[in-house]
Design a protein around this motif. Sequence first.
Motif, mmCIF file in Angstrom:
data_model
loop_
_atom_site.group_PDB
_atom_site.id
_atom_site.type_symbol
_atom_site.label_atom_id
_atom_site.label_comp_id
_atom_site.label_asym_id
_atom_site.label_seq_id
_atom_site.Cartn_x
_atom_site.Cartn_y
_atom_site.Cartn_z
ATOM 1 N N GLY A 10 -24.486 0.879 27.580
ATOM 2 C CA GLY A 10 -24.052 -0.515 27.474
ATOM 3 C C GLY A 10 -25.167 -1.473 27.819
ATOM 4 O O GLY A 10 -25.329 -2.515 27.178
ATOM 5 N N PHE A 11 -25.978 -1.120 28.820
ATOM 6 C CA PHE A 11 -27.124 -1.960 29.186
ATOM 7 C C PHE A 11 -28.163 -1.989 28.065
ATOM 8 O O PHE A 11 -28.743 -3.035 27.780
ATOM 9 N N VAL A 12 -28.390 -0.844 27.426
ATOM 10 C CA VAL A 12 -29.315 -0.800 26.288
ATOM 11 C C VAL A 12 -28.786 -1.695 25.167
ATOM 12 O O VAL A 12 -29.533 -2.485 24.589
ATOM 13 N N LEU A 13 -27.496 -1.585 24.886
ATOM 14 C CA LEU A 13 -26.885 -2.419 23.849
ATOM 15 C C LEU A 13 -27.008 -3.900 24.194
ATOM 16 O O LEU A 13 -27.382 -4.715 23.342
ATOM 17 N N ASP A 14 -26.741 -4.255 25.433
ATOM 18 C CA ASP A 14 -26.867 -5.656 25.859
ATOM 19 C C ASP A 14 -28.295 -6.161 25.675
ATOM 20 O O ASP A 14 -28.512 -7.296 25.238
ATOM 21 N N PHE A 15 -29.285 -5.316 26.006
ATOM 22 C CA PHE A 15 -30.690 -5.688 25.819
ATOM 23 C C PHE A 15 -30.976 -5.943 24.341
ATOM 24 O O PHE A 15 -31.604 -6.942 23.982
ATOM 25 N N ILE A 16 -30.513 -5.033 23.484
ATOM 26 C CA ILE A 16 -30.744 -5.182 22.045
ATOM 27 C C ILE A 16 -30.108 -6.477 21.544
ATOM 28 O O ILE A 16 -30.735 -7.237 20.798
#
Length: 76
Positions: free
Chosen positions: A37-43
């Motif tokens: 989820g953090f990776v997705l938020d960064f993207i």
Amino acid sequence: MSNKIKLTKEKREDMIASIKTYFSKERDEELGDLASGFVLDFIIEKLAPEFYNQGVQDSYAYMNEKIEDLLEIQKC
């Protein structure tokens, strides 16, 4: 107008699953839902606006080309 990209719960879950699968297959790393989820938020925050803006520019160029085509059918 909000600049934040909004995802449905289902779409977000699908994207998180895709990130987990990518890390597992390509990097041999296991990411949990939170990390994914953090990776997705960064993207979404840092990368997606560039892709969106490119889509807007491409659409603008396409529409301008079509408008020029339309002007060519004017009667003299």
